[in-house]
Write a protein that holds these residues in place. Structure first.
Motif, PDB file in Angstrom:
ATOM      1  N   ASP A  48       0.819  -1.204   0.000  1.00 30.97           N
ATOM      2  CA  ASP A  48       0.000   0.000   0.000  1.00 30.97           C
ATOM      3  C   ASP A  48       0.858   1.260   0.000  1.00 30.97           C
ATOM      4  O   ASP A  48       0.521   2.253  -0.656  1.00 30.97           O
ATOM      5  N   ARG A  49       1.967   1.240   0.729  1.00 28.37           N
ATOM      6  CA  ARG A  49       2.856   2.406   0.741  1.00 28.37           C
ATOM      7  C   ARG A  49       3.421   2.681  -0.654  1.00 28.37           C
ATOM      8  O   ARG A  49       3.517   3.835  -1.083  1.00 28.37           O
ATOM      9  N   HIS A  52       0.689   4.099  -3.066  1.00 25.49           N
ATOM     10  CA  HIS A  52       0.285   5.484  -2.815  1.00 25.49           C
ATOM     11  C   HIS A  52       1.462   6.465  -2.874  1.00 25.49           C
ATOM     12  O   HIS A  52       1.289   7.641  -2.541  1.00 25.49           O
ATOM     13  N   ARG A  57       3.133   6.928  -8.928  1.00 29.68           N
ATOM     14  CA  ARG A  57       2.254   7.684  -9.824  1.00 29.68           C
ATOM     15  C   ARG A  57       3.015   8.218 -11.028  1.00 29.68           C
ATOM     16  O   ARG A  57       2.471   8.300 -12.134  1.00 29.68           O
TER      17      ARG A  57
END
Length: 344
Positions: A48-49, A52, A57
């Motif tokens: 998850d780290r 995000h 991105r």
């Protein structure tokens, strides 16, 4: 509805995974100790780290193979990363390995890739080597080492993501001579090759640079006559061979076919193609950006100057390598082109 807490998930891993898997509650830990999450295992937190993070991105706007391609269906570095993750999970699951660890490594393996793909990596390596006065450019910058540096030092404004060491090891060892310590990391290393060999052919066909009939007959007869057939062949082979040998391996026959296909791509695609003739411009652009910022360190964002104060070439490489293709072009235009001309 009963809540599935971390302790239950960790017990479930012990019950359903292979004894050879890497279990979350046996992780060697993080660089900086921190308390466990009540609902997620450490590897789920790591996934998850990464997902995000800013670096993840930015992969949406970084070149995979085709430099500034025309069309919306060519792979970016982000799409490649997601495809590696899918292939890796398809191998890890039937082998009873830890899918959460596998997915975390796969999602993070290319965070350190430069803008403009491998030509950008080569440009930064050469620029660092010139700055140091050496000719060892091949080892001056490597995207796998940079990916590990990002998760350990650069993300979160210079604090790093503080990932489990098994994840960082898998990220660092997904390419090169070192093998990952975990079987999950070795799965990602093989999945990376499976994914790019197959999807680069797919993109080349879409660009009109290759036809299926152009591919060498011998490896095609082993791997299959389409991208989906080739992925299925290699995934199934890794699963069956690994289960038999107790390590993550391909059979010699399928490995040799994959490497022959890979060599064909290096000879017939990676040195030419859609906008490949413009790669020297990208190479020169990154070299000039590096030279400018190493001479003007005050223009490098502060988050990249928190580490290695005595090694400005690393601070600049951190900044430039993190740029997307389009941001690198914008920065270069701001430095080189008068504003009045840009408005025309």
């Amino acid at each position: 509805m009963e809540t599935m807490r971390r302790e239950s998930l960790e017990r479930s891993e012990r019950e359903r995974l292979s004894p050879d898997a890497c279990f979350a509650n046996s992780s060697v830990g993080r660089l900086r100790p921190e308390g466990p999450d009540p609902l997620r295992t450490c590897f789920q937190c790591d996934r998850d780290r990464i997902l995000h993070s800013k670096s993840f991105r930015r992969l949406a706007h970084k070149t995979q193979v085709f430099l500034a391609p025309e069309g919306d269906h060519y792979r970016t570095r982000l799409i490649h990363t997601l495809e590696v993750s899918q292939v890796a999970r398809s191998i890890a699951r039937p082998l009873g390995l830890n899918e959460d660890l596998t997915e975390a490594i796969a999602l993070g393996h290319d965070l350190g890739h430069t803008p403009f793909g491998h030509v950008g990596e080569r440009a930064l390596s050469d620029a660092i080597a010139r700055y140091r006065g050496t000719t060892d450019g091949a080892r001056a910058f490597a995207h796998n080492e940079q990916s590990a540096r990002i998760v350990d030092l650069l993300e979160r404004d210079g604090q790093g993501l503080n990932l489990s060491r098994e994840v960082v090891d898998g990220i660092r060892c997904h390419t090169g001579e070192r093998r990952a310590r975990t079987l999950e990391g070795r799965v990602v290393a093989l999945s990376d090759r499976i994914a790019y060999v197959c999807h680069d052919i797919d993109d080349a066909e879409r660009a009109g640079l290759l036809r299926e009939a152009d591919l060498p007959a011998a490896p095609r007869s082993v791997l299959g006559a389409s991208s989906s057939e080739r992925i299925e062949t290699m995934v199934h082979d890794v699963v069956s061979t690994s289960a038999r040998l107790g390590d993550v391996r391909m059979s010699e026959r399928v490995w040799d076919a994959m490497m022959e296909m890979r060599a064909f791509l290096f000879d017939n695609l990676y040195s030419r193609g859609d906008a490949k003739w413009e790669e020297p411009k990208a190479y020169a652009m990154l070299g000039e950006l590096f030279s400018h910022f190493v001479a003007n360190l005050d223009e490098v964002p502060e988050e990249y100057r928190l580490h290695d104060e005595d090694r400005p070439e690393l601070q600049v490489a951190d900044f430039v390598s993190g740029m997307t293709d389009r941001y690198a072009v914008c920065v270069y235009e701001d430095l080189k082109i008068p504003q009045s001309w840009k408005r025309r």
